[in-house]
Design a protein around this motif. Structure first.
Motif, PDB file in Angstrom:
ATOM      1  N   LYS A 157      -9.477  -3.486   4.485  1.00 35.19           N
ATOM      2  CA  LYS A 157      -8.778  -3.115   2.994  1.00 35.19           C
ATOM      3  C   LYS A 157      -9.066  -1.518   2.930  1.00 35.19           C
ATOM      4  O   LYS A 157      -8.249  -0.911   2.260  1.00 35.19           O
ATOM      5  CB  LYS A 157      -9.321  -3.970   1.987  1.00 35.19           C
ATOM      6  CG  LYS A 157      -9.004  -5.482   2.213  1.00 35.19           C
ATOM      7  CD  LYS A 157      -9.583  -6.333   0.954  1.00 35.19           C
ATOM      8  CE  LYS A 157      -8.245  -5.924  -0.225  1.00 35.19           C
ATOM      9  NZ  LYS A 157      -8.605  -6.949  -1.345  1.00 35.19           N
ATOM     10  N   ALA A 158     -10.329  -1.212   3.273  1.00 36.27           N
ATOM     11  CA  ALA A 158     -10.606   0.349   2.886  1.00 36.27           C
ATOM     12  C   ALA A 158      -9.575   1.012   3.722  1.00 36.27           C
ATOM     13  O   ALA A 158      -9.035   2.043   3.340  1.00 36.27           O
ATOM     14  CB  ALA A 158     -12.153   0.692   3.274  1.00 36.27           C
ATOM     15  N   LEU A 159      -9.384   0.722   5.116  1.00 39.52           N
ATOM     16  CA  LEU A 159      -8.401   1.637   5.894  1.00 39.52           C
ATOM     17  C   LEU A 159      -7.012   1.515   5.122  1.00 39.52           C
ATOM     18  O   LEU A 159      -6.459   2.581   5.009  1.00 39.52           O
ATOM     19  CB  LEU A 159      -8.446   1.134   7.238  1.00 39.52           C
ATOM     20  CG  LEU A 159      -7.375   1.793   8.241  1.00 39.52           C
ATOM     21  CD1 LEU A 159      -7.776   3.216   8.342  1.00 39.52           C
ATOM     22  CD2 LEU A 159      -7.497   1.041   9.540  1.00 39.52           C
ATOM     23  N   GLU A 160      -6.550   0.368   4.789  1.00 41.91           N
ATOM     24  CA  GLU A 160      -5.200   0.398   4.127  1.00 41.91           C
ATOM     25  C   GLU A 160      -5.117   1.317   2.831  1.00 41.91           C
ATOM     26  O   GLU A 160      -4.189   2.021   2.837  1.00 41.91           O
ATOM     27  CB  GLU A 160      -4.903  -1.121   3.603  1.00 41.91           C
ATOM     28  CG  GLU A 160      -4.658  -1.967   4.670  1.00 41.91           C
ATOM     29  CD  GLU A 160      -4.549  -3.682   4.354  1.00 41.91           C
ATOM     30  OE1 GLU A 160      -4.689  -3.754   2.979  1.00 41.91           O
ATOM     31  OE2 GLU A 160      -4.584  -4.396   5.211  1.00 41.91           O
ATOM     32  N   GLU A 161      -6.435   1.591   2.287  1.00 41.26           N
ATOM     33  CA  GLU A 161      -6.230   2.097   0.947  1.00 41.26           C
ATOM     34  C   GLU A 161      -6.248   3.933   1.495  1.00 41.26           C
ATOM     35  O   GLU A 161      -5.711   4.357   0.716  1.00 41.26           O
ATOM     36  CB  GLU A 161      -7.412   1.981   0.040  1.00 41.26           C
ATOM     37  CG  GLU A 161      -7.239   0.784  -0.583  1.00 41.26           C
ATOM     38  CD  GLU A 161      -6.195   0.531  -1.490  1.00 41.26           C
ATOM     39  OE1 GLU A 161      -5.495   1.650  -2.146  1.00 41.26           O
ATOM     40  OE2 GLU A 161      -5.685  -0.528  -1.555  1.00 41.26           O
ATOM     41  N   TYR A 162      -6.913   4.171   2.353  1.00 41.43           N
ATOM     42  CA  TYR A 162      -7.080   5.247   2.773  1.00 41.43           C
ATOM     43  C   TYR A 162      -5.690   5.808   3.168  1.00 41.43           C
ATOM     44  O   TYR A 162      -5.190   6.981   3.078  1.00 41.43           O
ATOM     45  CB  TYR A 162      -7.971   5.645   3.979  1.00 41.43           C
ATOM     46  CG  TYR A 162      -9.608   5.517   3.570  1.00 41.43           C
ATOM     47  CD1 TYR A 162      -9.861   6.120   2.253  1.00 41.43           C
ATOM     48  CD2 TYR A 162     -10.587   4.806   4.341  1.00 41.43           C
ATOM     49  CE1 TYR A 162     -11.400   5.861   1.970  1.00 41.43           C
ATOM     50  CE2 TYR A 162     -11.759   4.501   3.899  1.00 41.43           C
ATOM     51  CZ  TYR A 162     -12.030   5.033   2.843  1.00 41.43           C
ATOM     52  OH  TYR A 162     -13.525   5.222   2.391  1.00 41.43           O
ATOM     53  N   LYS A 163      -5.107   4.965   4.115  1.00 40.18           N
ATOM     54  CA  LYS A 163      -3.694   5.349   4.488  1.00 40.18           C
ATOM     55  C   LYS A 163      -2.506   5.313   3.240  1.00 40.18           C
ATOM     56  O   LYS A 163      -1.722   6.464   3.501  1.00 40.18           O
ATOM     57  CB  LYS A 163      -3.101   4.184   5.525  1.00 40.18           C
ATOM     58  CG  LYS A 163      -3.676   4.100   6.880  1.00 40.18           C
ATOM     59  CD  LYS A 163      -3.213   2.926   7.399  1.00 40.18           C
ATOM     60  CE  LYS A 163      -3.619   2.983   9.117  1.00 40.18           C
ATOM     61  NZ  LYS A 163      -3.188   2.039   9.882  1.00 40.18           N
ATOM     62  N   MET A 164      -2.791   4.569   2.377  1.00 40.22           N
ATOM     63  CA  MET A 164      -1.953   4.517   1.010  1.00 40.22           C
ATOM     64  C   MET A 164      -2.274   5.946   0.430  1.00 40.22           C
ATOM     65  O   MET A 164      -1.227   6.565   0.054  1.00 40.22           O
ATOM     66  CB  MET A 164      -2.004   3.772   0.139  1.00 40.22           C
ATOM     67  CG  MET A 164      -1.301   3.787  -1.057  1.00 40.22           C
ATOM     68  SD  MET A 164       0.459   3.747  -0.509  1.00 40.22           S
ATOM     69  CE  MET A 164       1.005   2.114   0.025  1.00 40.22           C
ATOM     70  N   SER A 165      -3.452   6.400   0.319  1.00 33.78           N
ATOM     71  CA  SER A 165      -3.845   7.576   0.160  1.00 33.78           C
ATOM     72  C   SER A 165      -3.423   8.815   0.481  1.00 33.78           C
ATOM     73  O   SER A 165      -2.515   9.933  -0.253  1.00 33.78           O
ATOM     74  CB  SER A 165      -5.282   8.014  -0.076  1.00 33.78           C
ATOM     75  OG  SER A 165      -5.871   9.402  -0.834  1.00 33.78           O
ATOM     76  N   SER A 166      -3.284   8.833   1.712  1.00 37.61           N
ATOM     77  CA  SER A 166      -2.739   9.964   2.700  1.00 37.61           C
ATOM     78  C   SER A 166      -1.273   9.936   2.635  1.00 37.61           C
ATOM     79  O   SER A 166      -0.410  10.999   2.821  1.00 37.61           O
ATOM     80  CB  SER A 166      -3.145   9.730   4.057  1.00 37.61           C
ATOM     81  OG  SER A 166      -2.819  10.715   4.958  1.00 37.61           O
ATOM     82  N   LYS A 167      -0.555   8.947   2.350  1.00 34.63           N
ATOM     83  CA  LYS A 167       0.895   8.571   2.352  1.00 34.63           C
ATOM     84  C   LYS A 167       1.254   9.352   1.065  1.00 34.63           C
ATOM     85  O   LYS A 167       2.328  10.207   0.976  1.00 34.63           O
ATOM     86  CB  LYS A 167       1.301   7.326   2.051  1.00 34.63           C
ATOM     87  CG  LYS A 167       2.809   7.169   2.019  1.00 34.63           C
ATOM     88  CD  LYS A 167       3.342   5.519   2.209  1.00 34.63           C
ATOM     89  CE  LYS A 167       4.801   5.267   1.690  1.00 34.63           C
ATOM     90  NZ  LYS A 167       5.032   3.907   1.628  1.00 34.63           N
ATOM     91  N   LEU A 168       0.518   9.254  -0.189  1.00 36.42           N
ATOM     92  CA  LEU A 168       0.880   9.803  -1.332  1.00 36.42           C
ATOM     93  C   LEU A 168       0.884  11.244  -1.502  1.00 36.42           C
ATOM     94  O   LEU A 168       1.380  11.957  -2.246  1.00 36.42           O
ATOM     95  CB  LEU A 168       0.142   8.951  -2.326  1.00 36.42           C
ATOM     96  CG  LEU A 168       0.520   7.361  -2.984  1.00 36.42           C
ATOM     97  CD1 LEU A 168      -0.393   6.915  -3.769  1.00 36.42           C
ATOM     98  CD2 LEU A 168       1.843   7.286  -3.099  1.00 36.42           C
ATOM     99  N   PHE A 169      -0.119  11.732  -0.670  1.00 41.39           N
ATOM    100  CA  PHE A 169      -0.467  13.278  -0.435  1.00 41.39           C
ATOM    101  C   PHE A 169      -0.762  13.553   0.703  1.00 41.39           C
ATOM    102  O   PHE A 169      -1.916  13.463   1.177  1.00 41.39           O
ATOM    103  CB  PHE A 169      -1.551  13.590  -1.584  1.00 41.39           C
ATOM    104  CG  PHE A 169      -1.721  15.043  -1.611  1.00 41.39           C
ATOM    105  CD1 PHE A 169      -0.567  15.939  -1.581  1.00 41.39           C
ATOM    106  CD2 PHE A 169      -3.111  15.480  -1.859  1.00 41.39           C
ATOM    107  CE1 PHE A 169      -0.931  17.331  -1.946  1.00 41.39           C
ATOM    108  CE2 PHE A 169      -3.238  16.855  -1.858  1.00 41.39           C
ATOM    109  CZ  PHE A 169      -2.441  17.764  -1.912  1.00 41.39           C
ATOM    110  N   GLU A 170       0.339  14.033   1.403  1.00 41.95           N
ATOM    111  CA  GLU A 170       0.051  14.122   2.765  1.00 41.95           C
ATOM    112  C   GLU A 170      -1.078  15.336   3.296  1.00 41.95           C
ATOM    113  O   GLU A 170      -1.278  15.585   4.305  1.00 41.95           O
ATOM    114  CB  GLU A 170       1.588  14.241   3.679  1.00 41.95           C
ATOM    115  CG  GLU A 170       2.604  13.207   3.308  1.00 41.95           C
ATOM    116  CD  GLU A 170       3.603  13.462   4.335  1.00 41.95           C
ATOM    117  OE1 GLU A 170       4.093  14.493   4.351  1.00 41.95           O
ATOM    118  OE2 GLU A 170       4.418  12.313   4.462  1.00 41.95           O
ATOM    119  N   ASP A 171      -1.133  16.177   2.373  1.00 44.26           N
ATOM    120  CA  ASP A 171      -2.085  17.516   2.607  1.00 44.26           C
ATOM    121  C   ASP A 171      -3.544  17.095   2.336  1.00 44.26           C
ATOM    122  O   ASP A 171      -4.104  18.216   2.443  1.00 44.26           O
ATOM    123  CB  ASP A 171      -1.629  18.392   1.686  1.00 44.26           C
ATOM    124  CG  ASP A 171      -0.160  19.220   2.168  1.00 44.26           C
ATOM    125  OD1 ASP A 171       0.232  18.909   3.463  1.00 44.26           O
ATOM    126  OD2 ASP A 171       0.672  19.794   1.672  1.00 44.26           O
TER     127      ASP A 171
END
Length: 798
Positions: A597-611
Motif C-alpha cells: 500500500k505504501a508503494l501504491e501511494e508513492y507511485k500516486m504521489s509521483s504521478k501527481l507531481f512528476e518532478d
C-alpha cells in the motif's frame, strides 16, 4: 536547480472554511458542473445579509476580503487596467496581453511564432497586485505569468518575483514555472479567495469540477451558514419578540485566541489537520503552523518568503505577555486597518501610554510624519513578489540582525542611504541595554540548527526553560533536534511535552520523542499524548505510534491507539489532489509495515507531481523491501536523473547495489552521499567495509568517520576497533570498545572482542572481567552463555 526541489520547502495547504452551498446561489462552476450539482446546506449568500446589515455590507463589498476574487468583465478591465504589455519574455516563450471585445486575453508565442490564447477569467488580489487566472485542462484554474502592479501601474513577470527559498548550500533560490502546481488555484489559493468551495476532485482522472458560493471572502466564511439566522430573525419579527437565539456565529463571544485563530485560517503558513474549520474553533485543532525551521524565514524570525502573518504575530512580545488585543483590535472584519487615517498610535496607547505621549523622546524622531508612527519602527513594511506586508512581530528595529542574517530592519528601510552598521551604532547610543542580544543569540542557534550544529545545546536548554513564552523560537529549535545526537536533548523534550503550555511546542516535542523508538519510555509517552486536548498533539503522537503493532498495547490503550490511527489515516486524504498527502500516506503505511500500500501511494504521489524526488526515493526503497530490485533501481535512477546529488537517492541506490554485489557502483554512490553530507555515518561505514579488503588506510578513515558522527551505534565503534587492531593500534582499539560498551552495555560482540584483545595481551584478569560483563547481556543465548563460561574457566586456569 531542478524544479523537484520544491519538495524541500513547506507547502501551505488549503483548508475548507465553509461547506458546500445553499440557495440564492451566486456560483462559479467549471464547464462540466451543472447548477443542480450544488447542494443546500444552510448558506444563504452575502446578499441575504444586506437587508438588515446594509452598512456592514457596504463596508465589506468593496473591501479586499470582498474582492479577494473577481470575475473578469469588460467593466473590470476598463476600471482597473489602464494599459497592456507588449511581448514579454516568460521562460522560453513570450507573452502579451490584449483586450478582445471585453475579454482579457494572454497570447503566448513560442520560438516558432505559434500563438496560443489563454483567457483570463478571474482576478485575485487588488490591494497591491492583480493576479489573473485561466482555465486549463481537467478543470484547473492556473495563475497566469504576468500580473499587474497596482502601486506602480505596470505589468511584470509574477512568478519570477516570488522566488522560493530552499536553504541548501548546493541549491540556489529559484522561480517556479508558471504552470507549476504551486500556482494552481485548485491546490493552493482557493480557500482564501473564494467562499464555500468544493473541489469535486476525481483522483482517477486527476480532474476538478470546482464550485463555490461566492468569489471573495463572504460574510458566512466568518459567521457560518446564515439560513437559520434569517429564519429566526423573521420569526421573531413576525411575533414582535426579541431575538433570543442568533443561529449564527457571533464574534462578540470570542476570546482573543478564537479571533486570532479564525483570521489565521487564511493568514498563516500552515498545513491542515482536518477538512473543515469553522470560525471560533481552536487553531491547533485544525492546523499545524510553520515556524523558523523553514528557510522562508530569516533566522531571527523576520519574513523572507511568503509567510502570511500568524508565525510573526506569535513572536510579538505583546502577544506573548497576554496583551488585551487580537487581530480585530487593529483591523476591521473586512480587513481594513483601523488606524490608517488618524489616531495612528492609539492601538499601542492602552499598554504604552508613556511612550505614545512622548513619541519623539521614545523614537528619537519627530512626532510628525511617518517617523512618528509606532508601526513605522515596530511593524515596518517589506516586499515579497511586490506585495507589501507588515512585520507583525512588533519587535524594535534590530540592525545587528541585518548584519548577521541579512534580515530587514526599520532603520535602513527608511534611511536607504545609510548602512546597517550605521544604524546599529545609532540604536546602541540610544539604548545602553543591548536589547538585540537575545534575538541575535537565538537567531544564531536557529541558523546552527538548520545546519545540524548543536554545540550550544546546554545554553539553549537553559534559555528555553527560562523563557516559556518564546513559543515560536522554542518550537523552531525543537523541530530541528532530529539532527542533534546529544543525549541531553531528551530530558528537555520530556520536560516540554509534560509542562509547556503551547500545544505547538508539545506537538513538536512528542514528535521528536517518537523518533526514540528503542527507548521503552517512548511508547508510554506517545499513548499519554493521545489524551491531549488539542488534535495537533494527538496527531503528532499518532504518526509515531504507527510503528508499534497494535497487539503490543493493552486492551484499553489498543482501542485508543486504533481510533487515532484511523483518524490519522483519514486525515491524510483530505486533499487527494496533493502529491505530498499521498507521499505522507505512503510513509504512514511504510511505518505500519504495509509496504505494498505504501508503494501504491508513492507511485500516486509521483504521478501527481512528476518532478518530485522524495516519492521516487521512498518508492525505490519500498520496492527493494518487496524484493522488486528492478523497479527499485528504475525509481532511484529516475530520482537521480532529476537531482544527481540527492543524498537519500544516492544512499538508497548504493545500498541496493551493494545488496546485488555491485560493489564498485555502490562505492561511487556512497562517495556522492558523503559529498552531499560529510556526516553520513551509514555511507562512511559502508565505504569502510568496501575498502576493508584492499585499502586499510581508507577503511580506517571511513570507519573512524562513521563512529565520530554516530558514536551511539555500537556496530560502527566495533568496526572502527576492528580496523584499528588490524593496523596494530591495540590501545586505541580497546579505548573505542570501552566507549561502545559504555553507550550500550548489551552489545555482546564488543565484550567478546575486548576479552580477546586482553587475552592476547596476557591480561587475563581484564579478559575475565570482559567475559563476565558479557554474561550480563540481556537475552544472552544459552549457547553463548555456555561458551563464555568455558572461556572464563580456561582463563582462570592460566
Amino acid at each position: 536547480m531542478s524544479k523537484n526541489s520544491i519538495a524541500r520547502y513547506f507547502i501551505m495547504a488549503p483548508v475548507v472554511l465553509g461547506l458546500v452551498f445553499g440557495t440564492l446561489l451566486f456560483f462559479h462552476a467549471c464547464k462540466s458542473v451543472k447548477k443542480e450539482d450544488v447542494t443546500d446546506d444552510g448558506y444563504a449568500g452575502s446578499e441575504s445579509c444586506k437587508e438588515c446589515h446594509e452598512r456592514f455590507y457596504k463596508l465589506w463589498e468593496p473591501s479586499h476580503h470582498g474582492k479577494a476574487m473577481q470575475p473578469i468583465t469588460p467593466e473590470f478591465i476598463t476600471k482597473n487596467l489602464p494599459h497592456f504589455p507588449e511581448w514579454t519574455p516568460v521562460e522560453n516563450v513570450q507573452f502579451r496581453i490584449v483586450n478582445k471585445k471585453g475579454k482579457l486575453i494572454y497570447e503566448e508565442q513560442d520560438k516558432d511564432g505559434n500563438v496560443t490564447d489563454y483567457e483570463a477569467v478571474y482576478s485575485m488580489g487588488g490591494k497591491n497586485i492583480y493576479y489573473f487566472m485561466t482555465e486549463l485542462e481537467r478543470g484547473k484554474l492556473q495563475t497566469l505569468p504576468l500580473a499587474f502592479d497596482i502601486n506602480k501601474s505596470e505589468w511584470y513577470n509574477a512568478q519570477e518575483s516570488g522566488m522560493r527559498h530552499f536553504g541548501d548550500s548546493d541549491l540556489e533560490d529559484e522561480a517556479l514555472p508558471w504552470k507549476h502546481y504551486m500556482y494552481t488555484f485548485n491546490t493552493t489559493c482557493h480557500d482564501c479567495h473564494v467562499s464555500q468551495m468544493t473541489k469535486n476532485y476525481d483522483l482517477n482522472t486527476d480532474s476538478y469540477h470546482l464550485i463555490w458560493k461566492e468569489p471573495g471572502i463572504n460574510c458566512e466564511a466568518c459567521h457560518g451558514p446564515s439560513k437559520d439566522h434569517i429564519r429566526l430573525c423573521r420569526e421573531a419579527e413576525a411575533k414582535g419578540e426579541e431575538l433570543e437565539e442568533l443561529g449564527l456565529i457571533s464574534w462578540r463571544t470570542f476570546d482573543h485566541h478564537q479571533s486570532d485563530a479564525t483570521c489565521s485560517a487564511c493568514h498563516a503558513k500552515m498545513s491542515p489537520l482536518t477538512a473543515k474549520f469553522m470560525a471560533g474553533e481552536k487553531f491547533y485543532d485544525h492546523y499545524n503552523l510553520v515556524t523558523l525551521e523553514n528557510v522562508d524565514y530569516y533566522p531571527d524570525g523576520r519574513d523572507l518568503g511568503e509567510n502570511y502573518t500568524y508565525t510573526s504575530w506569535s513572536q510579538s512580545p505583546c502577544i506573548q505577555e497576554g496583551a488585551d488585543m487580537d487581530c480585530v483590535t487593529c483591523h476591521t472584519s473586512s480587513g481594513r486597518y483601523r488606524f490608517a487615517k488618524k489616531d495612528f498610535n492609539n492601538a499601542c496607547m492602552p499598554c504604552h501610554k508613556d511612550k505614545v505621549q512622548n513619541i519623539s523622546e521614545h523614537s528619537h524622531h519627530p512626532a510628525e510624519g511617518e517617523a512618528g508612527k509606532c508601526v513605522s519602527c515596530h511593524m515596518p513594511k517589506t516586499d515579497f513578489a511586490r506585495m507589501k506586508r507588515s512585520d507583525h512581530s512588533m519587535r524594535p528595529p534590530m540592525p545587528r540582525a541585518s548584519i548577521e542574517f541579512g534580515s530587514p530592519n526599520a532603520c535602513t528601510i527608511c534611511h536607504t542611504d545609510k548602512s546597517d552598521e550605521w544604524a546599529d551604532k545609532e540604536v546602541r547610543k540610544w539604548h545602553k541595554d543591548d536589547y538585540q542580544a537575545e534575538t541575535i543569540m537565538v537567531g544564531r542557534w536557529i541558523k546552527e540548527g538548520r545546519d545540524g550544529e548543536w554545540k550550544h545545546l546546554p545554553e539553549m536548554i537553559k534559555w528555553i526553560k527560562a523563557n516559556p513564552k518564546k513559543e515560536i523560537f522554542i518550537n523552531s529549535l525543537v523541530r530541528m533536534m532530529n539532527t542533534c545526537n546529544d543525549a541531553k536533548k531528551w530530558d528537555l523534550l520530556y520536560y516540554l511535552f509534560e509542562n509547556h503550555p503551547s500545544a505547538l511546542v508539545r506537538s513538536s516535542a512528542i514528535s521528536q520523542i517518537g523518533m526514540d523508538r528503542e527507548n521503552p519510555k517512548t511508547k508510554k509517552l506517545l499513548v499519554e499524548a493521545l489524551n491531549d486536548s488539542l488534535r495537533l498533539v494527538r496527531r503528532m503522537a499518532t504518526s509515531s505510534l504507527a510503528y508499534y503493532p497494535l497487539n503490543t498495547f493493552n486492551a484499553l490503550d489498543r482501542e485508543k491507539v486504533r481510533e487515532n490511527l484511523v483518524e490519522y489515516e483519514n486525515s491524510m486524504v483530505i486533499r487527494p489532489d496533493d502529491w505530498i498527502a499521498h507521499y505522507n500516506l505512503g510513509n504512514f503505511y511504510s511505518q505500519k509495515g504495509m509496504h505494498q500500500k505504501a508503494l501504491e501511494e508513492y507511485k500516486m504521489s509521483s504521478k501527481l507531481f512528476e518532478d518530485a524526488v522524495v516519492p521516487l526515493v521512498n518508492g525505490g526503497y519500498t520496492s527493494a523491501v518487496l524484493g522488486d530490485y528492478a523497479q527499485a533501481e528504475s525509481m532511484l535512477k529516475k530520482a537521480l536523473a532529476m537531482e544527481p546529488s540527492n543524498e537519500a537517492a544516492n544512499l538508497n541506490y548504493a545500498l541496493l547495489l551493494g545488496e546485488q554485489g555491485r560493489t564498485n557502483e555502490a562505492k561511487s554512490c556512497y562517495e556522492k552521499v558523503l559529498s552531499a553530507n560529510n556526516e553520513s555515518a551509514v555511507a562512511a561505514f559502508n565505504l569502510a567495509v568496501i575498502y576493508g579488503q584492499k585499502d586499510l588506510s581508507k577503511a580506517l578513515k571511513y570507519s573512524k568517520q562513521a563512529f565520530k558522527h554516530a558514536n551511539n551505534n555500537p556496530k560502527y565503534g566495533y568496526t572502527y576497533a576492528f580496523y584499528l587492531l588490524q593496523d596494530g593500534d591495540r590501545k586505541v582499539a580497546i579505548s573505542v570498545l570501552m566507549q561502545v560498551v559504555n553507550v550500550d552495555p548489551n552489545y555482546l560482540d564488543a565484550w567478546v572482542f575486548l576479552g580477546q584483545m586482553y587475552e592476547q595481551e596476557k591480561n587475563y584478569t581484564k579478559a575475565i572481567e570482559a567475559c563476565q560483563k558479557a554474561l550480563q547481556v540481556e537475552g544472552l543465548p544459552d549457547r553463548a552463555r555456555q561458551g563464555l563460561q568455558q572461556k572464563i574457566m580456561m582463563l582462570k586456569s592460566k
